[in-house]
Every structure is written in C-alpha cells, then in structure tokens.
Design a protein around this motif. Sequence first.
Motif, PDB file in Angstrom:
ATOM      1  N   THR A  63      77.682  53.368  27.627  1.00  0.00           N
ATOM      2  CA  THR A  63      76.437  53.566  28.390  1.00  0.00           C
ATOM      3  C   THR A  63      76.404  52.858  29.736  1.00  0.00           C
ATOM      4  N   ALA A  64      77.300  51.930  29.971  1.00  0.00           N
ATOM      5  CA  ALA A  64      77.304  51.195  31.247  1.00  0.00           C
ATOM      6  C   ALA A  64      77.356  52.118  32.466  1.00  0.00           C
ATOM      7  N   PRO A  65      78.099  53.239  32.412  1.00  0.00           N
ATOM      8  CA  PRO A  65      78.098  54.143  33.569  1.00  0.00           C
ATOM      9  C   PRO A  65      76.714  54.690  33.926  1.00  0.00           C
ATOM     10  N   GLU A  66      75.820  54.781  32.950  1.00  0.00           N
ATOM     11  CA  GLU A  66      74.459  55.233  33.239  1.00  0.00           C
ATOM     12  C   GLU A  66      73.751  54.228  34.152  1.00  0.00           C
ATOM     13  N   LEU A  67      73.926  52.935  33.872  1.00  0.00           N
ATOM     14  CA  LEU A  67      73.300  51.906  34.709  1.00  0.00           C
ATOM     15  C   LEU A  67      73.930  51.874  36.089  1.00  0.00           C
ATOM     16  N   THR A  68      75.244  52.005  36.173  1.00  0.00           N
ATOM     17  CA  THR A  68      75.880  51.981  37.490  1.00  0.00           C
ATOM     18  C   THR A  68      75.484  53.206  38.313  1.00  0.00           C
ATOM     19  N   ALA A  69      75.228  54.333  37.662  1.00  0.00           N
ATOM     20  CA  ALA A  69      74.765  55.525  38.385  1.00  0.00           C
ATOM     21  C   ALA A  69      73.370  55.290  38.968  1.00  0.00           C
ATOM     22  N   VAL A  70      72.505  54.651  38.206  1.00  0.00           N
ATOM     23  CA  VAL A  70      71.166  54.326  38.705  1.00  0.00           C
ATOM     24  C   VAL A  70      71.268  53.329  39.860  1.00  0.00           C
ATOM     25  N   ALA A  71      72.206  52.390  39.755  1.00  0.00           N
ATOM     26  CA  ALA A  71      72.371  51.353  40.773  1.00  0.00           C
ATOM     27  C   ALA A  71      72.698  51.932  42.142  1.00  0.00           C
ATOM     28  N   ALA A  72      73.342  53.078  42.179  1.00  0.00           N
ATOM     29  CA  ALA A  72      73.722  53.682  43.452  1.00  0.00           C
ATOM     30  C   ALA A  72      72.517  53.947  44.343  1.00  0.00           C
ATOM     31  N   ASP A  73      71.336  54.117  43.760  1.00  0.00           N
ATOM     32  CA  ASP A  73      70.120  54.384  44.533  1.00  0.00           C
ATOM     33  C   ASP A  73      69.319  53.129  44.843  1.00  0.00           C
TER      34      ASP A  73
END
Length: 108
Positions: free
Chosen positions: A30-40
């Motif tokens: 699930t960590a990629p979900e948080l990093t995807a949100v972080a991009a914004d």
Amino acid sequence: MPDQLLTIETTRLDAGHVLLQLIGELDYDTAPELTAVAADLSGDEVLIDLTRVSLCDSSGLSALLVVQRIARAIRLTGVSPQLQRMLDRTGLAELLAVEHVDDLRATG
C-alpha cells in the motif's frame, strides 16, 4: 480480507495545509498509494493522522519519507507505541515530527 488495505482521506485545511488520515495497513503493498498522493503535496504542510493505521513496515516508513521530501513540512499524529519504537530505532523520529493530539489542539 478487505479489497482495499489502505484508505487515505485527504482534507485541505486551508491554503498550504493538508490533513491525511490513513486507515488500514501502510506496507509494501500500500505504500505506493501514499507516495502517489504525496505527488500533489509539493509546498504544503502535511499532517498525517496514523491513529487508524494497524500496521506500518519499512515500506511504510519509506513512503512517509517521500511525503517529507515533497512537502514543505510534515507532522505525524496518532503514532502507535510500536511505530514510535521503529521511528526511534531508525533515527527517523528526529526527522519526522511526531505530535500529540493535545499539542495539535493547542496550536489549532
């Protein structure tokens, strides 16, 4: 087993301030979900509420570091004793600000 292991609720508090409430497991899957949100979140001050995170592994810690690098500032709240020990042992407690709920209410 639930289909979604991590839910991220994003609330823009005001200009430049974002609250991320994480619910579930913050791990390799699930960590990629948080990093995807972080991009914004570039340039934002981010408060991450971990109260309802049931599991956080090294991939989860890595994702928190990604948010820290992208955001203007990061604060963590709702950190479990187990996660606090991980932060302390890895030296990340010094890098990622951990706030207590009472501290957050005082600063508003």
